[in-house]
Scaffold this motif. Structure first.
Motif, mmCIF file in Angstrom:
data_model
loop_
_atom_site.group_PDB
_atom_site.id
_atom_site.type_symbol
_atom_site.label_atom_id
_atom_site.label_comp_id
_atom_site.label_asym_id
_atom_site.label_seq_id
_atom_site.Cartn_x
_atom_site.Cartn_y
_atom_site.Cartn_z
ATOM 1 N N ARG A 152 -26.196 -43.715 -2.307
ATOM 2 C CA ARG A 152 -24.417 -43.512 -2.104
ATOM 3 C C ARG A 152 -23.754 -43.904 -3.429
ATOM 4 N NH1 ARG A 152 -22.162 -43.302 3.067
ATOM 5 N NH2 ARG A 152 -20.230 -43.935 2.084
ATOM 6 N N ASP A 153 -24.158 -44.790 -4.170
ATOM 7 C CA ASP A 153 -23.572 -45.077 -5.330
ATOM 8 C C ASP A 153 -23.790 -44.220 -6.404
ATOM 9 O OD1 ASP A 153 -22.107 -47.430 -3.966
ATOM 10 O OD2 ASP A 153 -23.869 -48.853 -4.738
ATOM 11 N N ALA A 154 -25.044 -44.048 -6.648
ATOM 12 C CA ALA A 154 -25.598 -42.964 -7.693
ATOM 13 C C ALA A 154 -24.917 -41.506 -7.493
ATOM 14 C CB ALA A 154 -27.160 -42.925 -7.700
ATOM 15 N N VAL A 155 -24.860 -41.062 -6.305
ATOM 16 C CA VAL A 155 -24.404 -39.956 -5.789
ATOM 17 C C VAL A 155 -22.912 -39.723 -6.059
ATOM 18 C CG1 VAL A 155 -23.964 -38.195 -3.990
ATOM 19 C CG2 VAL A 155 -26.197 -39.300 -4.208
ATOM 20 N N GLY A 156 -22.270 -40.848 -5.639
ATOM 21 C CA GLY A 156 -20.800 -40.948 -6.137
ATOM 22 C C GLY A 156 -20.650 -40.573 -7.339
ATOM 23 N N LYS A 157 -21.219 -41.389 -8.480
ATOM 24 C CA LYS A 157 -21.057 -41.055 -9.753
ATOM 25 C C LYS A 157 -21.282 -39.760 -10.255
ATOM 26 C CE LYS A 157 -21.715 -45.977 -10.755
ATOM 27 N NZ LYS A 157 -22.842 -46.971 -11.172
ATOM 28 N N ARG A 158 -22.457 -39.340 -9.959
ATOM 29 C CA ARG A 158 -23.138 -38.007 -10.139
ATOM 30 C C ARG A 158 -21.998 -37.087 -9.695
ATOM 31 N NH1 ARG A 158 -27.973 -35.672 -11.203
ATOM 32 N NH2 ARG A 158 -28.362 -37.717 -12.406
ATOM 33 N N ILE A 159 -21.512 -37.040 -8.623
ATOM 34 C CA ILE A 159 -20.321 -35.976 -8.192
ATOM 35 C C ILE A 159 -19.376 -35.839 -8.969
ATOM 36 C CG2 ILE A 159 -18.853 -35.619 -6.019
ATOM 37 C CD1 ILE A 159 -21.120 -36.465 -4.241
ATOM 38 N N ALA A 160 -18.686 -37.102 -9.117
ATOM 39 C CA ALA A 160 -17.698 -36.839 -10.182
ATOM 40 C C ALA A 160 -18.035 -36.449 -11.397
ATOM 41 C CB ALA A 160 -17.205 -38.377 -10.291
ATOM 42 N N TYR B 261 -13.306 -42.053 -8.460
ATOM 43 C CA TYR B 261 -13.848 -41.982 -9.678
ATOM 44 C C TYR B 261 -12.615 -41.901 -10.713
ATOM 45 C CZ TYR B 261 -16.335 -40.657 -14.046
ATOM 46 O OH TYR B 261 -16.773 -40.456 -15.178
ATOM 47 N N LYS B 262 -11.815 -40.820 -10.180
ATOM 48 C CA LYS B 262 -10.672 -40.638 -11.189
ATOM 49 C C LYS B 262 -9.827 -41.601 -11.280
ATOM 50 C CE LYS B 262 -10.354 -35.487 -10.489
ATOM 51 N NZ LYS B 262 -9.499 -34.379 -9.963
ATOM 52 N N GLN B 263 -9.542 -42.404 -10.353
ATOM 53 C CA GLN B 263 -8.540 -43.790 -10.278
ATOM 54 C C GLN B 263 -9.402 -44.473 -11.137
ATOM 55 O OE1 GLN B 263 -8.209 -44.819 -6.124
ATOM 56 N NE2 GLN B 263 -6.539 -43.410 -5.768
ATOM 57 N N LYS B 264 -10.587 -45.033 -11.085
ATOM 58 C CA LYS B 264 -11.299 -45.873 -11.994
ATOM 59 C C LYS B 264 -11.088 -45.617 -13.633
ATOM 60 C CE LYS B 264 -14.958 -47.631 -8.980
ATOM 61 N NZ LYS B 264 -16.140 -47.567 -8.679
ATOM 62 N N ARG B 265 -11.462 -44.247 -13.746
ATOM 63 C CA ARG B 265 -11.229 -43.703 -15.136
ATOM 64 C C ARG B 265 -9.750 -43.787 -15.572
ATOM 65 N NH1 ARG B 265 -13.520 -37.710 -15.537
ATOM 66 N NH2 ARG B 265 -11.323 -37.451 -15.424
ATOM 67 N N TRP C 278 -16.235 -37.236 2.311
ATOM 68 C CA TRP C 278 -16.706 -38.419 1.664
ATOM 69 C C TRP C 278 -16.801 -38.094 0.081
ATOM 70 C CZ3 TRP C 278 -21.007 -39.308 -1.489
ATOM 71 C CH2 TRP C 278 -21.311 -40.586 -1.794
ATOM 72 N N ILE C 279 -17.267 -36.728 -0.254
ATOM 73 C CA ILE C 279 -17.528 -36.552 -1.795
ATOM 74 C C ILE C 279 -15.986 -36.064 -2.513
ATOM 75 C CG2 ILE C 279 -17.935 -34.364 -2.967
ATOM 76 C CD1 ILE C 279 -20.307 -33.995 -1.452
ATOM 77 N N TYR C 280 -14.988 -35.647 -1.487
ATOM 78 C CA TYR C 280 -13.654 -35.788 -2.178
ATOM 79 C C TYR C 280 -13.319 -37.359 -2.415
ATOM 80 C CZ TYR C 280 -8.786 -34.754 -3.119
ATOM 81 O OH TYR C 280 -7.538 -34.813 -3.667
ATOM 82 N N GLN C 281 -13.358 -38.178 -1.422
ATOM 83 C CA GLN C 281 -13.034 -39.311 -1.827
ATOM 84 C C GLN C 281 -13.613 -39.970 -2.853
ATOM 85 O OE1 GLN C 281 -13.831 -41.604 1.773
ATOM 86 N NE2 GLN C 281 -12.875 -43.602 1.052
#
Length: 97
Positions: free
Chosen positions: A50-58, A87-91, A79-82
């Motif tokens: 999940r974590d790795a995919v979240g970063k890759r998706i962004a 990621y955008k918020q963190k950036r 889930w992908i949109y979330q």
């Protein structure tokens, strides 16, 4: 110890090892047996982390490929949109520091 697939009598293997031999071949089944015998293995429902995919998706999101990413990584579009939003918020937070 059995060293090659030629020495294996498939008809008397445990059902688990028979199925593995069917799926990956006798030689690869022997490697799996050698590495994991005696262990109880549980495979996660999802292949991707999940974590790795979240970063890759962004990184891969281009504004119009939400469904393609959902299909590729087997996660819901919601889930992908979330993940993209997070990621955008963190950036944005990192840019303000």
């Amino acid at each position: 110890m059995i060293k090659s697939g030629a020495e294996v009598e498939i008809s008397v293997l445990h059902q688990t090892y028979q199925r593995l031999a069917e799926l990956v071949g006798v030689d690869n089944m022997l490697k799996i047996y050698s590495e994991f015998r005696g262990l109880q293995i549980q495979f996660p429902m999802r292949m991707y982390d999940r974590d790795a995919v979240g970063k890759r998706i962004a990184q891969e999101y281009n504004g119009g490929n939400l469904k393609a990413l959902s299909d590729k990584y087997d996660y819901s579009q919601r889930w992908i949109y979330q993940q993209i939003k997070t990621y955008k918020q963190k950036r944005n937070m990192e840019g303000k520091s």
